[in-house]
Design an enzyme around this catalytic site. Structure first.
Site, mmCIF file in Angstrom:
data_model
loop_
_atom_site.group_PDB
_atom_site.id
_atom_site.type_symbol
_atom_site.label_atom_id
_atom_site.label_comp_id
_atom_site.label_asym_id
_atom_site.label_seq_id
_atom_site.Cartn_x
_atom_site.Cartn_y
_atom_site.Cartn_z
ATOM 1 N N ARG A 26 1.688 -5.077 6.112
ATOM 2 C CA ARG A 26 1.310 -4.171 5.455
ATOM 3 C C ARG A 26 2.162 -2.865 5.215
ATOM 4 N NH1 ARG A 26 -4.940 -2.614 4.654
ATOM 5 N NH2 ARG A 26 -4.213 -0.086 3.859
ATOM 6 N N GLU B 43 -12.302 -4.598 -4.179
ATOM 7 C CA GLU B 43 -12.563 -3.405 -3.625
ATOM 8 C C GLU B 43 -12.201 -2.017 -4.523
ATOM 9 O OE1 GLU B 43 -11.863 -5.456 -1.151
ATOM 10 O OE2 GLU B 43 -13.963 -6.460 -0.530
ATOM 11 N N ARG C 257 -11.863 2.650 -7.535
ATOM 12 C CA ARG C 257 -11.592 3.480 -8.475
ATOM 13 C C ARG C 257 -11.967 3.977 -9.222
ATOM 14 N NH1 ARG C 257 -6.000 2.661 -5.399
ATOM 15 N NH2 ARG C 257 -6.309 1.138 -3.327
ATOM 16 N N ASP D 25 0.927 -1.125 -0.124
ATOM 17 C CA ASP D 25 -0.403 0.238 0.092
ATOM 18 C C ASP D 25 0.845 1.107 -0.011
ATOM 19 O OD1 ASP D 25 -2.048 1.276 0.067
ATOM 20 O OD2 ASP D 25 -2.486 1.532 2.234
ATOM 21 N N ARG E 214 0.119 7.573 -2.444
ATOM 22 C CA ARG E 214 0.643 8.658 -1.925
ATOM 23 C C ARG E 214 2.001 8.546 -2.082
ATOM 24 N NH1 ARG E 214 -1.144 6.614 3.504
ATOM 25 N NH2 ARG E 214 -1.387 4.578 2.035
ATOM 26 N N TRP E 215 3.162 7.788 -2.640
ATOM 27 C CA TRP E 215 4.116 8.218 -2.846
ATOM 28 C C TRP E 215 4.339 8.919 -4.281
ATOM 29 C CZ3 TRP E 215 6.970 7.192 -7.220
ATOM 30 C CH2 TRP E 215 8.020 6.772 -7.465
ATOM 31 N N HIS F 17 2.381 3.098 -8.897
ATOM 32 C CA HIS F 17 1.630 1.645 -9.467
ATOM 33 C C HIS F 17 2.640 1.083 -10.567
ATOM 34 C CE1 HIS F 17 -1.822 2.231 -7.760
ATOM 35 N NE2 HIS F 17 -2.380 2.873 -8.539
ATOM 36 N N SER G 179 -7.640 -5.674 -5.250
ATOM 37 C CA SER G 179 -8.820 -5.897 -3.993
ATOM 38 C C SER G 179 -10.160 -6.121 -4.863
ATOM 39 C CB SER G 179 -8.238 -5.580 -2.786
ATOM 40 O OG SER G 179 -9.415 -3.878 -2.876
ATOM 41 N N TRP H 21 -11.846 -1.552 -7.815
ATOM 42 C CA TRP H 21 -12.566 -1.725 -8.849
ATOM 43 C C TRP H 21 -13.249 -0.481 -8.948
ATOM 44 C CZ3 TRP H 21 -12.005 -4.245 -12.675
ATOM 45 C CH2 TRP H 21 -11.908 -5.337 -13.086
ATOM 46 N N LEU I 120 10.893 -20.400 -5.100
ATOM 47 C CA LEU I 120 9.709 -19.322 -4.267
ATOM 48 C C LEU I 120 8.395 -19.656 -5.134
ATOM 49 C CD1 LEU I 120 9.363 -17.079 -2.081
ATOM 50 C CD2 LEU I 120 9.758 -15.456 -3.986
HETATM 51 C C1 IPE Z 1 -5.043 -2.568 0.166
HETATM 52 O O1 IPE Z 1 -5.171 -1.218 -0.414
HETATM 53 C C2 IPE Z 1 -5.294 -3.384 -1.763
HETATM 54 C C3 IPE Z 1 -4.189 -3.208 -2.164
HETATM 55 C C4 IPE Z 1 -3.009 -2.980 -1.836
HETATM 56 C C5 IPE Z 1 -4.209 -4.290 -3.568
HETATM 57 P P1 IPE Z 1 -6.237 -0.416 -0.092
HETATM 58 O O2 IPE Z 1 -5.391 1.050 -0.384
HETATM 59 O O3 IPE Z 1 -6.908 -0.511 -1.953
HETATM 60 O O4 IPE Z 1 -6.449 -0.301 1.066
HETATM 61 P P2 IPE Z 1 -8.067 0.402 1.946
HETATM 62 O O5 IPE Z 1 -8.711 0.999 0.756
HETATM 63 O O6 IPE Z 1 -7.009 1.222 2.345
HETATM 64 O O7 IPE Z 1 -8.330 -0.431 3.161
HETATM 65 C C1 IPE Z 2 -1.675 0.467 -3.463
HETATM 66 O O1 IPE Z 2 -1.288 1.638 -3.391
HETATM 67 C C2 IPE Z 2 -1.680 -0.560 -4.920
HETATM 68 C C3 IPE Z 2 -3.503 -0.540 -5.481
HETATM 69 C C4 IPE Z 2 -4.338 -1.520 -4.312
HETATM 70 C C5 IPE Z 2 -3.590 -1.449 -6.327
HETATM 71 P P1 IPE Z 2 -2.891 2.371 -2.958
HETATM 72 O O2 IPE Z 2 -2.961 2.632 -4.836
HETATM 73 O O3 IPE Z 2 -3.708 2.339 -2.593
HETATM 74 O O4 IPE Z 2 -1.951 3.523 -2.730
HETATM 75 P P2 IPE Z 2 -2.304 4.495 -1.531
HETATM 76 O O5 IPE Z 2 -2.566 4.162 -0.477
HETATM 77 O O6 IPE Z 2 -3.643 5.341 -2.119
HETATM 78 O O7 IPE Z 2 -1.227 6.316 -1.178
HETATM 79 MG MG MG Z 3 -3.914 2.448 -0.887
#
Ligand code: IPE
Ligand code: IPE
Ligand code: MG
Length: 226
Positions: A173, A61, A65, A13, A17-18, A30, A59, A63, A125
């Site tokens: 995480r 969830e 986005r 995760d 933000r990065w 990404h 995830s 979708w 692995l």
């Molecule tokens: C969790 O990160 C899913 C992945 C890293 C693929 P999210 O950014 O989607 O999680 P929430 O929304 O902060 O819980």
């Molecule tokens: C995790 O990074 C990657 C995916 C969920 C695909 P995020 O895209 O959730 O990055 P933040 O949490 O918004 O910074």
């Molecule tokens: Mg995230």
């Protein structure tokens, strides 16, 4: 005796933000994040104890986005898998997808299954990528797969019907949040949980090594006493 680290699961995760911290679009995070996957997989594949690395990439969830970000992630995944095939083969890494990939385009599904097929004889692995993965969705699919009219369903029946069959030892995480976000809920029943503020694109094998060192010193009791 120090704990053995067999199966590591990571919620990667913090990509968005990065990128935003650098005044760039989320997708740049990404892209950088995909490069880190290679670094961390290399470290785990060189490590004699680690047998499985399970990475949360998309995830059930995610979708929600914006369509453009989802589209970018799908393209990146296809590109990544095609580019990584020589890496998997040279490092004896078996690739596996967990999650419901039937929701992806035909083209992407083909790339995923072809990569699984082409790396299936690798004995080092196992790198599992969680793609359209949600632990609840996985559990529901598993339960519906069990066909046992004769008798009661057991823990073993469920565990072996899941996409990811191995218990997690070390759950990490990145990105600063302290939640599971629907990841490997069954398999992490007795995992050791580590949360780091480091954003995934800044995560390194040095930090992973230090987490593993801390993990080794924990007394894992599994409900018993020592
Ligand atoms: C969790 O990160 C899913 C992945 C890293 C693929 P999210 O950014 O989607 O999680 P929430 O929304 O902060 O819980
Ligand atoms: C995790 O990074 C990657 C995916 C969920 C695909 P995020 O895209 O959730 O990055 P933040 O949490 O918004 O910074
Ligand atoms: Mg995230």
């Amino acid at each position: 005796m120090a704990n053995k680290v067999n199966h590591i699961a990571i919620v990667m995760d913090g990509n968005g933000r990065w990128a935003q911290n650098r005044g760039r679009q989320r997708i740049a995070g990404h892209e950088r994040g995909a490069e880190i996957v290679r670094d961390i997989t290399t470290f785990c594949s060189d490590h004699k104890e680690i047998k499985q690395l399970t990475l949360y990439a998309f995830s059930t969830e995610n979708w929600k986005r914006p369509a453009l970000e989802v589209e970018f992630l799908m393209k990146l995944l296809g590109k990544y898998l095609k580019k990584e095939l020589p890496f998997y083969l040279n490092n004896n890494v078996k690739f596996k997808a967990i999650g419901d990939i039937s929701k992806f385009s035909r083209k992407l599904q083909k790339i995923i299954t072809a990569t699984e097929e082409q790396t299936k004889k690798c004995t080092g692995l196992t790198q599992s990528l969680a793609l359209n993965y949600g632990a609840r969705n996985e559990l529901v699919r598993a339960v519906n797969r069990i066909d046992k009219p004769c008798c009661e369903v057991t823990e073993n029946d469920i565990a072996s019907a899941l996409d990811c069959k191995k218990d997690v030892d070390l759950f990490i995480r990145t990105g600063g949040d302290h939640r599971l976000s629907n990841y490997l809920l069954w398999q992490s029943a007795y995992a050791e949980l580590f949360f780091t503020d480091t954003l995934w694109p800044d995560f390194t094998s040095v930090e992973l090594e230090s987490i593993i060192s801390d993990f080794r010193t924990i007394e894992r009791r599994f409900g018993g006493i020592k």
